[in-house]
Design an enzyme around this catalytic site. Sequence first.
Site, mmCIF file in Angstrom:
data_model
loop_
_atom_site.group_PDB
_atom_site.id
_atom_site.type_symbol
_atom_site.label_atom_id
_atom_site.label_comp_id
_atom_site.label_asym_id
_atom_site.label_seq_id
_atom_site.Cartn_x
_atom_site.Cartn_y
_atom_site.Cartn_z
ATOM 1 N N ARG A 1 0.849 -1.193 0.000
ATOM 2 C CA ARG A 1 0.000 0.000 0.000
ATOM 3 C C ARG A 1 0.878 1.234 0.000
ATOM 4 O O ARG A 1 1.796 1.337 0.796
ATOM 5 C CB ARG A 1 -0.855 0.047 1.272
ATOM 6 N N THR B 1 -1.485 7.345 -0.345
ATOM 7 C CA THR B 1 -2.793 7.168 -0.994
ATOM 8 C C THR B 1 -3.537 5.924 -0.523
ATOM 9 O O THR B 1 -4.733 5.775 -0.794
ATOM 10 C CB THR B 1 -2.628 7.052 -2.520
ATOM 11 N N ASP C 1 0.034 -1.408 12.349
ATOM 12 C CA ASP C 1 0.554 -1.987 11.104
ATOM 13 C C ASP C 1 0.966 -3.424 11.365
ATOM 14 O O ASP C 1 1.963 -3.681 12.035
ATOM 15 C CB ASP C 1 1.732 -1.160 10.592
ATOM 16 N N ASP D 1 4.542 -4.536 10.170
ATOM 17 C CA ASP D 1 5.613 -3.935 10.993
ATOM 18 C C ASP D 1 5.698 -4.611 12.350
ATOM 19 O O ASP D 1 6.795 -4.881 12.852
ATOM 20 C CB ASP D 1 5.348 -2.436 11.176
HETATM 21 C C1 PRP Z 1 -1.452 -4.226 4.700
HETATM 22 C C2 PRP Z 1 -2.238 -5.514 4.911
HETATM 23 C C3 PRP Z 1 -3.068 -5.601 3.676
HETATM 24 C C4 PRP Z 1 -3.334 -4.164 3.356
HETATM 25 C C5 PRP Z 1 -4.746 -3.849 3.753
HETATM 26 O O1 PRP Z 1 -0.368 -4.459 3.882
HETATM 27 O O2 PRP Z 1 -1.432 -6.625 5.098
HETATM 28 O O3 PRP Z 1 -2.414 -6.251 2.618
HETATM 29 O O4 PRP Z 1 -2.423 -3.383 4.123
HETATM 30 O O5 PRP Z 1 -5.093 -2.565 3.352
HETATM 31 P P1 PRP Z 1 -6.212 -2.264 2.281
HETATM 32 O O6 PRP Z 1 -7.384 -3.124 2.618
HETATM 33 O O7 PRP Z 1 -6.469 -0.809 2.464
HETATM 34 O O8 PRP Z 1 -5.644 -2.587 0.918
HETATM 35 P P2 PRP Z 1 0.747 -3.333 3.522
HETATM 36 O O9 PRP Z 1 0.447 -2.745 2.185
HETATM 37 O O10 PRP Z 1 0.898 -2.382 4.669
HETATM 38 O O11 PRP Z 1 2.050 -4.183 3.274
HETATM 39 P P3 PRP Z 1 2.913 -5.150 4.221
HETATM 40 O O12 PRP Z 1 2.088 -6.391 4.413
HETATM 41 O O13 PRP Z 1 4.121 -5.397 3.381
HETATM 42 O O14 PRP Z 1 3.208 -4.445 5.515
HETATM 43 N N1 URA Z 2 -2.688 -2.415 7.140
HETATM 44 C C1 URA Z 2 -2.379 -2.646 8.438
HETATM 45 O O1 URA Z 2 -1.396 -3.356 8.729
HETATM 46 N N2 URA Z 2 -3.149 -2.084 9.386
HETATM 47 C C2 URA Z 2 -4.210 -1.318 9.097
HETATM 48 O O2 URA Z 2 -4.897 -0.842 10.022
HETATM 49 C C3 URA Z 2 -4.518 -1.091 7.749
HETATM 50 C C4 URA Z 2 -3.753 -1.653 6.790
#
Ligand code: PRP
Ligand code: URA
Length: 207
Positions: free
Chosen positions: A102, A106, A198, A201
């Site tokens: 993500r 945005t 997150d 993280d």
């Molecule tokens: C997080 C989570 C989802 C996404 C959800 O991933 O694991 O994939 O956000 O958000 P959305 O419903 O608004 O699309 P992130 O993009 O933070 O990546 P990561 O898993 O590498 O931390």
């Molecule tokens: N991704 C996350 O890890 N946490 C949130 O709350 C939204 C997106």
Amino acid sequence: MPVHLISHPVARALLTQLRDKQTPSPLFRQYAQRLSVLIATEAMRDLPTEVITVETPLGPAEGARIATDVVVVPVLRAGLGMLEAVLSVVPHARVGHIGLQRDEATAVASQYYAKFPVGLDASEVLLIDPMLATGGSAVASLELLASRGARRLRLLCIVAAPEGIAEVERHFPDVQVYTAAIDSHLNAQKFIVPGLGDFGDRLFGTV
Ligand code: PRP
Ligand code: URA
């Protein structure tokens, strides 16, 4: 679209530990795995089975085994926090991967990786991603899987926002969603409130 809420007391206790900002990464990983076993078990409740007979020390016993191919697809990277747990429930499952990130400004997800086993059209496909926020990542993943032939799709998450559920329902009304919580709303940064922060993280200690 059916949404299945996993509200077993053990699940609620584990989710509470995950939400707690004091929970450090090693414990966060453990709790995520334990909770994912409960979610995966519920998500596979209606899988087809076939009758088999085994020999106990006292004689034959009729039992069951899962009679369908299962493909598990974690969304990188946070989905990896659920993968071992799901595989412990269905050890014969094959694994695909989708890499999505993500944009922090945005909240729009872009794909950086995808690799799937062959024969998705004949498999039960379990998409695993712990956070369903805007639903952008889930819809992008489901569209990709559908374009590769997947027909029977389920989405397993840990925390879902109403906005994300509505977005998945708009695009994939037949996809069943399994989650341990439906939270209040998204904040201005598109994070789930109260959520757990997150997930990726906290799982990997990159905070
Ligand atoms: C997080 C989570 C989802 C996404 C959800 O991933 O694991 O994939 O956000 O958000 P959305 O419903 O608004 O699309 P992130 O993009 O933070 O990546 P990561 O898993 O590498 O931390
Ligand atoms: N991704 C996350 O890890 N946490 C949130 O709350 C939204 C997106």
